[in-house]
Write a protein that holds these residues in place. Structure first.
Motif, PDB file in Angstrom:
ATOM      1  N   GLU A 144       0.853  -1.190   0.000  1.00  0.00           N
ATOM      2  CA  GLU A 144       0.000   0.000   0.000  1.00  0.00           C
ATOM      3  C   GLU A 144       0.889   1.241   0.000  1.00  0.00           C
ATOM      4  O   GLU A 144       1.927   1.259   0.658  1.00  0.00           O
ATOM      5  CB  GLU A 144      -0.870   0.039   1.265  1.00  0.00           C
ATOM      6  N   SER A 156      -0.193  -2.174 -10.871  1.00  0.00           N
ATOM      7  CA  SER A 156      -0.796  -3.333 -10.203  1.00  0.00           C
ATOM      8  C   SER A 156      -0.133  -3.595  -8.850  1.00  0.00           C
ATOM      9  O   SER A 156      -0.808  -3.815  -7.854  1.00  0.00           O
ATOM     10  CB  SER A 156      -0.675  -4.586 -11.073  1.00  0.00           C
ATOM     11  N   VAL A 161      -3.840   4.932  -4.816  1.00  0.00           N
ATOM     12  CA  VAL A 161      -5.217   4.674  -5.248  1.00  0.00           C
ATOM     13  C   VAL A 161      -5.551   5.415  -6.544  1.00  0.00           C
ATOM     14  O   VAL A 161      -6.126   4.845  -7.469  1.00  0.00           O
ATOM     15  CB  VAL A 161      -6.193   5.052  -4.110  1.00  0.00           C
ATOM     16  N   ALA A 162      -5.169   6.679  -6.618  1.00  0.00           N
ATOM     17  CA  ALA A 162      -5.531   7.473  -7.800  1.00  0.00           C
ATOM     18  C   ALA A 162      -4.937   6.884  -9.079  1.00  0.00           C
ATOM     19  O   ALA A 162      -5.502   7.034 -10.162  1.00  0.00           O
ATOM     20  CB  ALA A 162      -5.059   8.913  -7.618  1.00  0.00           C
ATOM     21  N   ASN A 163      -3.803   6.217  -8.946  1.00  0.00           N
ATOM     22  CA  ASN A 163      -3.145   5.655 -10.131  1.00  0.00           C
ATOM     23  C   ASN A 163      -3.747   4.320 -10.553  1.00  0.00           C
ATOM     24  O   ASN A 163      -3.388   3.772 -11.588  1.00  0.00           O
ATOM     25  CB  ASN A 163      -1.650   5.434  -9.856  1.00  0.00           C
ATOM     26  N   ARG A 164      -4.630   3.763  -9.712  1.00  0.00           N
ATOM     27  CA  ARG A 164      -5.141   2.411  -9.956  1.00  0.00           C
ATOM     28  C   ARG A 164      -6.622   2.368 -10.289  1.00  0.00           C
ATOM     29  O   ARG A 164      -7.075   1.546 -11.079  1.00  0.00           O
ATOM     30  CB  ARG A 164      -4.940   1.543  -8.701  1.00  0.00           C
ATOM     31  N   LYS A 165      -7.389   3.275  -9.642  1.00  0.00           N
ATOM     32  CA  LYS A 165      -8.838   3.068  -9.623  1.00  0.00           C
ATOM     33  C   LYS A 165      -9.498   3.208 -10.994  1.00  0.00           C
ATOM     34  O   LYS A 165     -10.565   2.645 -11.222  1.00  0.00           O
ATOM     35  CB  LYS A 165      -9.501   4.019  -8.619  1.00  0.00           C
ATOM     36  N   VAL A 166      -8.836   3.898 -11.907  1.00  0.00           N
ATOM     37  CA  VAL A 166      -9.441   4.108 -13.231  1.00  0.00           C
ATOM     38  C   VAL A 166      -9.303   2.862 -14.114  1.00  0.00           C
ATOM     39  O   VAL A 166     -10.035   2.694 -15.080  1.00  0.00           O
ATOM     40  CB  VAL A 166      -8.788   5.334 -13.911  1.00  0.00           C
ATOM     41  N   TRP A 167      -8.363   1.984 -13.751  1.00  0.00           N
ATOM     42  CA  TRP A 167      -8.084   0.838 -14.626  1.00  0.00           C
ATOM     43  C   TRP A 167      -8.232  -0.499 -13.897  1.00  0.00           C
ATOM     44  O   TRP A 167      -7.348  -1.371 -14.007  1.00  0.00           O
ATOM     45  CB  TRP A 167      -6.661   0.972 -15.184  1.00  0.00           C
ATOM     46  N   PRO A 168      -9.311  -0.707 -13.162  1.00  0.00           N
ATOM     47  CA  PRO A 168      -9.396  -1.922 -12.345  1.00  0.00           C
ATOM     48  C   PRO A 168      -9.322  -3.198 -13.181  1.00  0.00           C
ATOM     49  O   PRO A 168      -8.724  -4.191 -12.751  1.00  0.00           O
ATOM     50  CB  PRO A 168     -10.751  -1.793 -11.638  1.00  0.00           C
ATOM     51  N   MET A 171      -5.621  -4.511 -14.244  1.00  0.00           N
ATOM     52  CA  MET A 171      -4.593  -4.919 -13.284  1.00  0.00           C
ATOM     53  C   MET A 171      -4.125  -6.337 -13.595  1.00  0.00           C
ATOM     54  O   MET A 171      -4.950  -7.194 -13.933  1.00  0.00           O
ATOM     55  CB  MET A 171      -5.175  -4.928 -11.871  1.00  0.00           C
TER      56      MET A 171
END
Ligand SMILES: Cc1ncc(COP(=O)(O)O)c(C=O)c1O
Length: 440
Positions: A144, A156, A161-168, A171
């Protein structure tokens, strides 16, 4: 072609990375020149660089030796294909990197950025186990609040969070995360490595129990997390991670994109903290930021596992058109020579006490809830404005820029990572401007 130098007529075409484009284009902040510890704006204002560009210009700006090496290389040979062909600079630079790397790191794969280094290391980890006949080891463990660049592998295992949430949906599968080690309750205003939190490494045992060791390929962590706001490893934490990885045959990757090349007071954080990973990813300071380049350093054990097939077979189906680009290699060789001549890779050790004293003088200023530091890196955490996270620190960023200082913010944390050539007078100037901005 009629634009005047330093005059920007239209800001629209350029889609800026990690930037509030519309806000920026309404009130741009431009840099035009750089030398030593300073930038200069197009209208001639000097800006003290408190962040070595973006954690990369470790020897300071405008170093003539690097400029000349790059120019020479461009005139001699501008480009050489890296697949099935070589050029001397690539081998020389790999050797030069190995000379400053932790003992045991003996081979170097070149990339063009930190993100590519991370994705390369993750691919090597999976391919390593496969080459060893352990193809079920496919899981990757990140942490985290980790930042490992912006490739699909990097986001991945990353924990921003901001770098991940748009491309779930994009991953890579089978990834899990360790908890982060940021603990203001127990560790606020630590000087050097925080005392509490080594036990968080034991969470890796829990993940091993959950997934079974036979499915886990590698753990990747930043020894000091930079991009999520300077999160330091608790004393003993990295050692414990290493022990648990060893116990279960899991590879340990240190992402040293910001800690590599002298930031902590040793060439690599692995040396500073005396923990040998199986791979190190790096970039940034490798060429002093002058030419894009990254690298993955691996131990003999890793490399040798690939060198077993029939001669003539390509051992790793991976590489980039610009892997070991001759111009980047020339920049890297000149940079490493400069680091050695000026003993920059250990200089942070001498500057750290003065830097530490200076940044901790900010304690007590409005909204400062933590100051933390190691080597030539510091984080100053501010109390967020309710309902507007990040705004307080960004306001300080803007005020600093108006007053002639470049800092970096992430959320409500200010990160400082000046060039390794910094002198006490620059540290004074940096902290004076920053404290004025904080007081406003
Ligand atoms: C730890 C770490 N890994 C990877 C990266 C990505 O590097 P790049 O922006 O060169 O792709 C960064 C960038 O700051 C980083 O700090």
């Amino acid at each position: 072609m009629n634009a005047q130098p330093n005059t920007v007529n239209d800001l629209d075409a350029y889609w800026m990375p990690f930037t509030a484009n519309r806000q920026f284009k309404g009130k741009p902040r431009m840099l035009a020149r750089a030398s030593g510890m300073y930038y200069e704006t197009p209208d001639g204002r000097k800006i003290l660089d408190g962040v070595a560009g973006l954690w990369c210009v470790n020897a300071g700006h405008g170093r003539r030796e690097i400029t000349e090496a790059v120019a020479r290389q461009l005139e001699t040979m501008d480009y050489a294909p890296p697949f099935q062909m070589g050029h001397p600079g690539a081998f020389e630079l790999a050797n030069a990197v190995v000379r400053v790397a932790p003992r045991g790191m003996q081979h170097v794969f070149f990339t063009n950025s930190g993100s590519e280094s991370v994705d390369t290391a993750l691919k090597i980890a999976l391919a390593y186990h496969r080459a060893k006949g352990d193809a079920a080891r496919v899981r990757l463990i990140g942490r985290e609040r980790g930042y490992h660049g912006v490739g699909f592998g990097g986001i991945s295992v990353g924990g921003m969070v901001a770098n991940r949430k748009v491309w779930p949906a994009a991953m890579i599968p089978g990834v899990d995360h360790l908890p982060h080690t940021h603990d203001l309750k127990r560790n606020a205003f630590s000087r050097g490595l925080p005392a509490h939190g080594a036990e968080l490494a034991d969470e890796l045992e829990r993940l091993v129990t959950l997934h079974d060791a036979s499915t886990i390929a590698a753990v990747i962590v930043e020894p000091i997390a930079g991009s999520t706001g300077v999160i330091l490893p608790p004393q003993g934490y990295l050692q414990r991670l290493r022990q648990i990885c060893d116990k279960h045959g899991v590879l340990l990757i240190f992402d040293e994109v910001i800690t590599g090349f002298g930031r902590t007071g040793a060439p690599f954080a692995a040396q500073e903290f005396d923990v040998l990973p199986d791979m190190i990813t790096c970039a940034k300071g490798l060429t002093n930021g002058a030419i894009p380049m990254g690298a993955v350093l691996v131990t003999k054990k890793i490399y040798d596992a690939f060198m077993q097939g029939p001669p003539g077979a390509i051992e790793l189906f991976h590489g980039y058109t610009y892997s070991a680009h001759p111009v980047a290699c020339a920049a890297g060789l000149a940079t490493l020579a400069l680091y050695e001549r000026e003993q920059l890779l250990t200089r942070a050790r001498q500057s750290a006490p003065v830097f530490e004293q200076a940044v901790h003088s900010l304690r007590g200023l409005p909204h400062v809830i933590d100051v933390r530091n190691y080597g030539l890196v510091a984080g100053i955490e501010l109390d967020p404005i309710v309902g507007s996270p990040g705004k307080r620190a960004f306001d300080v960023y803007l005020k600093c820029f108006e007053r002639g200082l470049l800092i970096r913010t992430t959320g409500d944390i200010i990160a400082l990572s000046p060039a390794l050539i910094i002198e006490p007078k620059h540290i004074d100037e940096l902290v004076t401007i920053l404290s004025q901005a904080l007081k406003e």
